[in-house]
Design an enzyme around this catalytic site. Structure first.
Site, PDB file in Angstrom:
ATOM      1  N   ARG A 266       0.814  -1.220   0.000  1.00 27.81           N
ATOM      2  CA  ARG A 266       0.000   0.000   0.000  1.00 27.81           C
ATOM      3  C   ARG A 266       0.847   1.269   0.000  1.00 27.81           C
ATOM      4  NH1 ARG A 266      -0.653  -3.247   4.257  1.00 27.81           N
ATOM      5  NH2 ARG A 266      -0.086  -2.565   6.355  1.00 27.81           N
ATOM      6  N   HIS A 382     -25.378  15.384  -2.150  1.00 28.16           N
ATOM      7  CA  HIS A 382     -26.720  14.957  -2.528  1.00 28.16           C
ATOM      8  C   HIS A 382     -26.942  13.491  -2.199  1.00 28.16           C
ATOM      9  CE1 HIS A 382     -27.317  18.822  -4.493  1.00 28.16           C
ATOM     10  NE2 HIS A 382     -26.041  18.706  -4.835  1.00 28.16           N
TER      11      HIS A 382
HETATM   12  O1  F6P Z   1      -4.273  -9.048   0.414  1.00 26.50           O
HETATM   13  C1  F6P Z   1      -3.682  -7.867   0.778  1.00 26.50           C
HETATM   14  C2  F6P Z   1      -2.471  -7.556  -0.049  1.00 26.50           C
HETATM   15  O2  F6P Z   1      -1.402  -8.322   0.363  1.00 26.50           O
HETATM   16  C3  F6P Z   1      -2.147  -6.073   0.003  1.00 26.50           C
HETATM   17  O3  F6P Z   1      -1.456  -5.718   1.124  1.00 26.50           O
HETATM   18  C4  F6P Z   1      -1.421  -5.884  -1.272  1.00 26.50           C
HETATM   19  O4  F6P Z   1      -1.365  -4.542  -1.627  1.00 26.50           O
HETATM   20  C5  F6P Z   1      -2.269  -6.704  -2.207  1.00 26.50           C
HETATM   21  O5  F6P Z   1      -2.680  -7.805  -1.433  1.00 26.50           O
HETATM   22  C6  F6P Z   1      -1.606  -7.162  -3.474  1.00 26.50           C
HETATM   23  O6  F6P Z   1      -0.466  -7.925  -3.217  1.00 26.50           O
HETATM   24  P1  F6P Z   1       0.572  -8.291  -4.347  1.00 26.50           P
HETATM   25  O7  F6P Z   1       1.176  -7.025  -4.851  1.00 26.50           O
HETATM   26  O8  F6P Z   1       1.575  -9.179  -3.703  1.00 26.50           O
HETATM   27  O9  F6P Z   1      -0.171  -8.990  -5.453  1.00 26.50           O
END
Ligand code: F6P
Length: 546
Positions: A266, A382
């Site tokens: 993230r 809205h």
């Molecule tokens: O399931 C959660 C997660 O691990 C997130 O933290 C991450 O961003 C997403 O899945 C995608 O993970 P990856 O980049 O390993 O496919």
């Protein structure tokens, strides 16, 4: 409200927050409040005056920050210490934008070197597509790039690409597919030509079901159009920390852009996960995005708490969550391009701070990360603002507005801004019973009608909000805005003494999902789960047999 009893300043803070007058009174008491509680940093202005705070609050916030050891913990992150201790990882997304000392090493490798090599590889790739040198299996230049990824490998790139539409270079069209729902990929492929389409499999782990399945189906689509196994190299690149798995899929190592354990999903839009952003807006604009985030990093690590934008937003949030029971926080961007921002911050905040135990594993006894939600203004006015104004729960909100639009269209922008400013004003001041009665009388209603209607028109007011302004949405200001939320989330996680950088909570569903999938696809498997799940599976099986 228990507050944050682990901290010596807890009782003083709780008492002080209890004693604060309402927002209207605070504004009456201090006519310069709007100016006093506004702050500029990294091209953003934060007006936090419509919050329950005064000078004493800020002093108590600073005490809380000190008792939580904020400064040292933030430094530890920037130095590359393994603060994500449940996964034994450093947290160095700030290194991706050059905010970490160039000599920081992880596993014997210089982080800054990895970052600059990757940026150079991205630049070469972008250039080869822009110049039409990257050819598909029939020798035609690539016109469309589909980034397949989910969660952090999707939300950041998607919001940035959308928000920076005025900066699109339009050399190749960039698309995103995330959901395992076949409709997402099918919809996208319907408008594309396999001969001129390139896929980016964006997955740090290269093990995420959605991304792998979508990539496999994209591969089948290419094969069905006549591409051989060798041809696939011309149509697939990956961004991953798991090159062997990408190779096993059929993506050559030289077509893999690196990701590292020290970047959380993230927090990864600044890495090669941001490749689709770079393709959409060009490398120079991508670098400007990084520069904006770097400006915010510098502010964050150097400003004192009482003038530190991310820390203040975090502490104000803590005061509502832990001392007034706010369990949700609204993000209201008054900018069409930023419409996906609430969804992005939702993952950033909820996956980071939706936690139930402290760093040492002991149970947390107070609320932690709030539910993050919201939508672009004025649409939300809205739809759900009614509840913000008169509903019974406290929902602090962030209003976000660029002062200038990229789209010059009559009075639209002034009208948008007027709505934004008026909403926070209305939330703050509300409408008293006497005011409601006065309005109704003036409209000529009789006393019986006034008595019946007036209570419905009362708005309690005293509802807090921040307003964030920027001159314009640019790569630079957007970079700063996103980094601001990253650091806000970090500070809250540090105050709550939890690990903001793991996400174990999403794992159980994945494991159970695999077991359920086996049962959905193989009728001979016993239905030996709980009666609800067994019933749902049986119903699905029946439908497949029709
Ligand atoms: O399931 C959660 C997660 O691990 C997130 O933290 C991450 O961003 C997403 O899945 C995608 O993970 P990856 O980049 O390993 O496919």
């Amino acid at each position: 409200m228990t507050g944050l009893t682990r901290y010596p300043c807890n009782d003083a803070l709780a008492q002080h927050l209890d004693d604060l007058p309402d927002l209207k009174t605070l504004f009456r008491q201090d006519p310069s409040r709007g100016e006093r509680y506004s702050l500029d940093a990294a091209g953003l202005t934060l007006d936090y005056s419509k919050n329950h705070l005064n000078e004493q609050t800020l002093a108590l916030f600073a005490r809380l920050a000190e008792e939580a050891g904020l400064e040292g913990k933030i430094k530890a992150m920037f130095k590359g210490q393994p603060i994500n201790h449940t996964e034994g990882r450093a947290v160095l997304h700030c290194a991706l934008r050059g905010s970490v000392d160039s000599d920081v090493m992880v596993d014997g490798v210089k982080v800054s070197q990895e970052v600059s090599q990757t940026l150079a590889k991205m630049a070469t790739f972008v250039d080869s597509l822009y110049q039409g040198r990257w050819l598909g299996f029939t020798g035609k230049a690539i016109t469309d790039v589909v980034s397949i990824g989910i969660g952090g490998s999707f939300l950041g790139p998607k919001i940035v690409t959308e928000a920076l539409k005025p900066f699109w270079q339009r050399k190749v069209a960039v698309h995103y597919v995330a959901n395992i729902d076949g409709a997402a990929l099918a919809d996208k492929l319907a408008g594309l030509d396999p001969q001129t389409t390139l896929f980016i499999t964006a997955s740090k782990s290269f093990g995420t079901q959605e991304t792998l399945s979508n990539s496999e189906s994209a591969r089948d689509w290419l094969k069905a159009a006549g591409a051989s196994f060798e041809d696939l190299a011309k149509h697939f690149v990956a961004v991953t920390a798991n090159v062997p798995k990408a190779e096993a899929f059929g993506i050559a190592a030289q077509n893999c852009f690196p990701m590292w354990d020290w970047v959380g999903g993230r927090y990864s839009l600044w890495s090669a996960i941001g490749l689709p952003i770079a393709l959409a807006i060009g490398m120079a604009n991508f670098e400007a995005l990084l520069a904006g985030a770097r400006d915010m990093d510098q502010h964050f690590v150097s400003a004192p708490i009482s003038a530190n934008m991310p820390a203040l937003m975090a502490l104000i949030g803590v005061s509502y969550i832990n001392y007034q029971g706010a369990s949700s926080h609204a993000l209201l961007p008054y900018d069409h391009g930023l419409r996906a921002l609430p969804g992005y911050v939702q993952q950033l905040d909820m996956e980071s701070n939706g936690k139930g135990c402290h760093q040492d594993g002991s149970a947390i006894s107070h609320l932690t990360g709030p539910v993050i939600w919201g939508a672009e203004g004025t649409n939300g006015q809205h739809a759900f603002h009614q509840l913000l104004h008169q509903g019974k729960q406290l929902i602090p909100a962030d209003f976000i507005l660029p002062l200038e639009s990229h789209y010059k269209l009559g009075r639209h922008h002034a009208m948008l801004a007027s709505n934004c400013f008026a909403q926070s004003q209305a939330l703050m001041q509300g409408k008293t019973l006497a005011e409601a009665q006065g309005e109704l009388r003036q409209a000529g209603l009789g006393e019986a009608e006034v008595a019946a209607l007036a209570p419905h028109k009362v708005m309690p007011g005293n509802r807090p909000s921040n307003t964030l302004l920027m001159d314009k949405v640019t790569p630079q200001t957007l970079g700063a805005l996103i980094a601001l939320y990253e650091h806000k989330v970090l500070v809250q996680g540090l105050i709550w003494d939890l690990n903001s950088f793991d996400q174990w909570g999403v794992e159980l569903g994945k494991v159970l999902g695999n077991a359920v999938l086996d049962k959905l696809e193989d009728q001979s498997q016993p239905l030996d789960l709980d009666s609800s799940t067994n019933g749902l599976i049986a119903r699905f099986r029946q439908q497949q047999q029709k």
